[in-house]
Design a protein around this motif. Sequence first.
Motif, PDB file in Angstrom:
ATOM      1  N   ILE A   1     -72.546  47.854  41.005  1.00 30.38           N
ATOM      2  CA  ILE A   1     -73.436  47.352  39.695  1.00 30.38           C
ATOM      3  C   ILE A   1     -72.456  46.819  38.791  1.00 30.38           C
ATOM      4  N   GLY A   2     -72.513  45.410  38.011  1.00 32.77           N
ATOM      5  CA  GLY A   2     -70.998  46.067  36.968  1.00 32.77           C
ATOM      6  C   GLY A   2     -71.410  45.245  35.364  1.00 32.77           C
ATOM      7  N   TYR A   3     -70.732  44.906  34.167  1.00 36.67           N
ATOM      8  CA  TYR A   3     -70.697  45.592  32.929  1.00 36.67           C
ATOM      9  C   TYR A   3     -71.642  47.094  32.541  1.00 36.67           C
ATOM     10  N   ASP A   4     -72.831  47.708  33.029  1.00 34.19           N
ATOM     11  CA  ASP A   4     -73.592  48.959  32.681  1.00 34.19           C
ATOM     12  C   ASP A   4     -72.966  48.741  30.456  1.00 34.19           C
ATOM     13  N   HIS A   5     -73.455  47.984  30.200  1.00 35.32           N
ATOM     14  CA  HIS A   5     -73.326  47.918  28.466  1.00 35.32           C
ATOM     15  C   HIS A   5     -75.089  47.334  28.146  1.00 35.32           C
ATOM     16  N   ASN A   6     -74.521  46.934  26.632  1.00 36.43           N
ATOM     17  CA  ASN A   6     -76.075  46.216  25.871  1.00 36.43           C
ATOM     18  C   ASN A   6     -75.861  45.655  26.002  1.00 36.43           C
ATOM     19  N   TRP A   7     -77.606  45.204  25.661  1.00 32.54           N
ATOM     20  CA  TRP A   7     -78.492  43.587  25.930  1.00 32.54           C
ATOM     21  C   TRP A   7     -77.163  42.773  24.762  1.00 32.54           C
ATOM     22  N   GLN A   8     -76.319  42.819  24.395  1.00 33.37           N
ATOM     23  CA  GLN A   8     -76.204  42.088  23.290  1.00 33.37           C
ATOM     24  C   GLN A   8     -74.345  42.861  22.605  1.00 33.37           C
ATOM     25  N   THR A   9     -73.590  42.442  22.413  1.00 35.98           N
ATOM     26  CA  THR A   9     -72.067  42.725  22.122  1.00 35.98           C
ATOM     27  C   THR A   9     -72.624  43.147  20.862  1.00 35.98           C
ATOM     28  N   HIS A  10     -71.802  44.748  20.629  1.00 37.33           N
ATOM     29  CA  HIS A  10     -72.667  44.984  19.139  1.00 37.33           C
ATOM     30  C   HIS A  10     -71.571  44.756  18.312  1.00 37.33           C
ATOM     31  N   PRO A  11     -71.000  44.227  17.539  1.00 38.75           N
ATOM     32  CA  PRO A  11     -70.028  43.360  16.215  1.00 38.75           C
ATOM     33  C   PRO A  11     -69.414  44.580  15.776  1.00 38.75           C
ATOM     34  N   ASN A  12     -69.741  46.317  16.317  1.00 40.09           N
ATOM     35  CA  ASN A  12     -68.185  46.915  15.883  1.00 40.09           C
ATOM     36  C   ASN A  12     -67.271  46.541  17.778  1.00 40.09           C
ATOM     37  N   ASP A  13     -68.053  46.333  18.564  1.00 37.80           N
ATOM     38  CA  ASP A  13     -66.753  46.138  19.536  1.00 37.80           C
ATOM     39  C   ASP A  13     -66.161  44.773  19.036  1.00 37.80           C
ATOM     40  N   VAL A  14     -67.417  43.675  18.852  1.00 34.27           N
ATOM     41  CA  VAL A  14     -66.231  42.958  17.895  1.00 34.27           C
ATOM     42  C   VAL A  14     -64.945  42.853  17.563  1.00 34.27           C
ATOM     43  N   VAL A  15     -65.526  43.650  16.566  1.00 35.96           N
ATOM     44  CA  VAL A  15     -65.046  44.071  15.468  1.00 35.96           C
ATOM     45  C   VAL A  15     -63.136  44.157  16.348  1.00 35.96           C
ATOM     46  N   ASN A  16     -63.775  45.530  17.080  1.00 35.29           N
ATOM     47  CA  ASN A  16     -62.373  46.087  17.905  1.00 35.29           C
ATOM     48  C   ASN A  16     -61.671  45.406  18.774  1.00 35.29           C
ATOM     49  N   VAL A  17     -61.861  44.211  19.083  1.00 35.54           N
ATOM     50  CA  VAL A  17     -61.376  43.349  20.008  1.00 35.54           C
ATOM     51  C   VAL A  17     -59.938  42.762  19.302  1.00 35.54           C
ATOM     52  N   PRO A  18     -58.708  43.335  20.199  1.00 29.56           N
ATOM     53  CA  PRO A  18     -57.606  42.467  18.793  1.00 29.56           C
ATOM     54  C   PRO A  18     -57.002  40.944  18.843  1.00 29.56           C
ATOM     55  N   PRO A  19     -56.766  40.924  17.645  1.00 28.86           N
ATOM     56  CA  PRO A  19     -56.695  39.472  17.424  1.00 28.86           C
ATOM     57  C   PRO A  19     -56.244  38.783  18.189  1.00 28.86           C
ATOM     58  N   GLY A  20     -57.239  37.382  18.495  1.00 31.44           N
ATOM     59  CA  GLY A  20     -56.722  36.101  19.399  1.00 31.44           C
ATOM     60  C   GLY A  20     -57.366  36.140  20.971  1.00 31.44           C
ATOM     61  N   GLN A  21     -57.548  37.112  20.924  1.00 34.97           N
ATOM     62  CA  GLN A  21     -58.851  37.625  22.272  1.00 34.97           C
ATOM     63  C   GLN A  21     -59.901  37.028  22.689  1.00 34.97           C
ATOM     64  N   ASP A  22     -60.561  36.894  23.087  1.00 34.84           N
ATOM     65  CA  ASP A  22     -62.029  36.975  23.475  1.00 34.84           C
ATOM     66  C   ASP A  22     -63.045  37.509  23.587  1.00 34.84           C
ATOM     67  N   PRO A  23     -63.913  37.837  22.142  1.00 32.06           N
ATOM     68  CA  PRO A  23     -64.270  38.819  21.874  1.00 32.06           C
ATOM     69  C   PRO A  23     -65.506  38.777  23.679  1.00 32.06           C
ATOM     70  N   GLU A  24     -65.557  38.344  24.267  1.00 39.07           N
ATOM     71  CA  GLU A  24     -66.454  37.725  25.762  1.00 39.07           C
ATOM     72  C   GLU A  24     -67.945  38.622  25.225  1.00 39.07           C
ATOM     73  N   THR A  25     -68.484  38.155  24.600  1.00 37.82           N
ATOM     74  CA  THR A  25     -69.939  38.563  24.247  1.00 37.82           C
ATOM     75  C   THR A  25     -70.815  37.878  25.498  1.00 37.82           C
ATOM     76  N   ASP A  26     -69.889  37.236  26.552  1.00 40.56           N
ATOM     77  CA  ASP A  26     -70.875  36.992  27.460  1.00 40.56           C
ATOM     78  C   ASP A  26     -70.536  37.427  29.236  1.00 40.56           C
ATOM     79  N   TYR A  27     -69.982  38.747  29.099  1.00 40.70           N
ATOM     80  CA  TYR A  27     -69.117  39.587  29.114  1.00 40.70           C
ATOM     81  C   TYR A  27     -70.112  39.685  31.072  1.00 40.70           C
ATOM     82  N   PRO A  28     -71.336  39.972  31.140  1.00 46.17           N
ATOM     83  CA  PRO A  28     -71.472  39.961  31.804  1.00 46.17           C
ATOM     84  C   PRO A  28     -72.243  38.713  32.435  1.00 46.17           C
TER      85      PRO A  28
END
Length: 639
Positions: free
Chosen positions: A275-302
């Motif tokens: 089973i894949g992903y195993d995370h929140n229904w929606q990407t948390h803003p804190n997780d987006v903030v922690n993505v290195p600059p220039g990288q896709d935050p992958e809010t559509d991860y699944p």
Amino acid sequence: MTRQVLRLVAIGAAVAVGLTGFTEAQAAESVSARVWVTTVDGAELMHERAPVAFGRPVSGNPNPTVTVDPSREYQTMDGFGASITDSSAAVLYRLSPAEREKAMRALFDPATGDGVSFLRQPIGSSDFTAASSHYSLDDVPPGQKDWTLSKFSIARDQQQILPLLRRAKQLNPQLKIMATPWSPPAWMKTNDSLVAGSLIDDPKIYAAYAAYLTRFVLAYAAAGVPVDYVTVQNEPQNGGANGYPTTAMRVAQEAKVIEILGPLLRIFSPRTKIIGYDHNWQTHPNDVVNVPPGQDPETDYPYQLLRSPAGKWLAGTAYHCYYGDPSAQTALHDAFPAKGIWFTECSGSHGAADPPAQFFRDTLKWHARTIAIGTTRNWAKSAVNWNIALDSTGGPHLGGCDTCTGLITVQPDGTFTTNAEYYTIGHLSRFVKPGAVRIASTSFGTTGWNGQIMDVAFRNPDGSTALVVHNENDDPRTFTVAAGGRTFDYTLPGGSLATFTWPRNRVLDDGLRLLPLRGATATSLPASADAKLAVDEDASTRWSAGQAQEPGQYLQVDLGGSQRFRRVAIDSGGSIGDYARSWELAVSDDGTSWRVVASGQGTGQLTNVDVKARARYLRVTNTGTSGSWWSLADLRLYA
């Protein structure tokens, strides 16, 4: 003499047949639903009330009607439960053997307890560990590698976790096990630590990690606990340094591991699905903030993961409750209908000053509408809380959550008590058996709270039905349950959760099949964009005329093609009093020439119109006058 004997035997047989038929008819007429209720004040805790009998529908019913329809099936259920974390195991072992057995039976025994049927087990430590430091199953000194996994060991799990898992499976042989790592071994990561960091981007590391997960599956099977599902990483978008094992694992990395793990499991443990992903229904803003600059935050991860080459190895996707809402599950199902969805983690949590009674009340209500009903109405095959047991301080834990609660609490005096989550899970796990199928039922409440009756229904493998109902309002609410041609009325206290069960019975099958309205469109007078809400197969939404009733108001539906139907259900749902005082039903083949097929007086929230018609278009017109608005929550067609 022989003829006389034969004649008497024939008469006796005929009488027996007649009596048998009478008994079956009587049984059919007297079918009842059993009822279990949990109230927010704790006065009733999974309390079985008197059964309620199905009867003939009553004209002029003023209540919203929960219509249960087994002809429409959705997902097959795997089970409901929590996790025997390292911390859960530790606190259960604080109990005396007799009290621990009592707790295990209260949790897992399908006959006398909750019948927990699904466990999600950490691979290595999580934030809930009783150890003094975090660990994986293959730890080596900093700077070293263990390519052959020579240090791999489940010795720590053998002490407490595995004995508890084996006992759980003895108590409930249908129990399913899912396994999830909070971090790969530190030597596989960029920071050589279980906390934070990411997987080293190296094919050898991907292969080693896939082998590590496979070794775990095989070791658990050898220990008497076969693993049904495995995920590659808990919360792969949470790579923060929160004092407990985490790993930021981007889509491409998770996909690479899965592409190696899939073939390994197919060879060595074909029962174990990924089973894949195993995370929140929606990407948390804190997780987006922690993505290195220039990288896709992958809010559509699944979505990205399922579209990748790894998608073919995935049974589906898992979700957590900590950000977003369960509708994300339905959106993903609609995009990938062949893939399953599991809900795998949520914890009740409380503030330091929360009074216990208020905490129980709030947790019961939120988990009832969001987890017990919200996740399952949105395609989840499981509903799983976090820790199955914690102590009275919410621990032990090492980093992470310090306000979490378990299904049960182990008290300082060597006893255990049950929490709200014990009941929200129990209202499912006691009555909805593995292999049950969710079936259609009209539900008027929302996970965001709108004060209505909310429900979800299942057909068990033995043919019985389980209906789970939550009254979102703080005041008592009366509703009607309809199954086939029979109904019963029930009143639930404010905030309470109930389960109704009834056996398969021919009298509750009217032979009608709910038709799908996918692709149907609707227009209305007065014109409104909300007309579509009457045909969205969701009774928690509605179209309303938005003004007092007057003749000529209508809702018109284009089915997208000619369909034959035998019944039209005109349902005003939870908008009490907003039913048409009189109505007319017309059909058309071209949307221009109409023929009236039925008309009548509106007397309650739900009007079932039995007709024999075939058409592409239908129109329900209000022909009466009232100061009330006219609202339609659901227009349903049956064949």
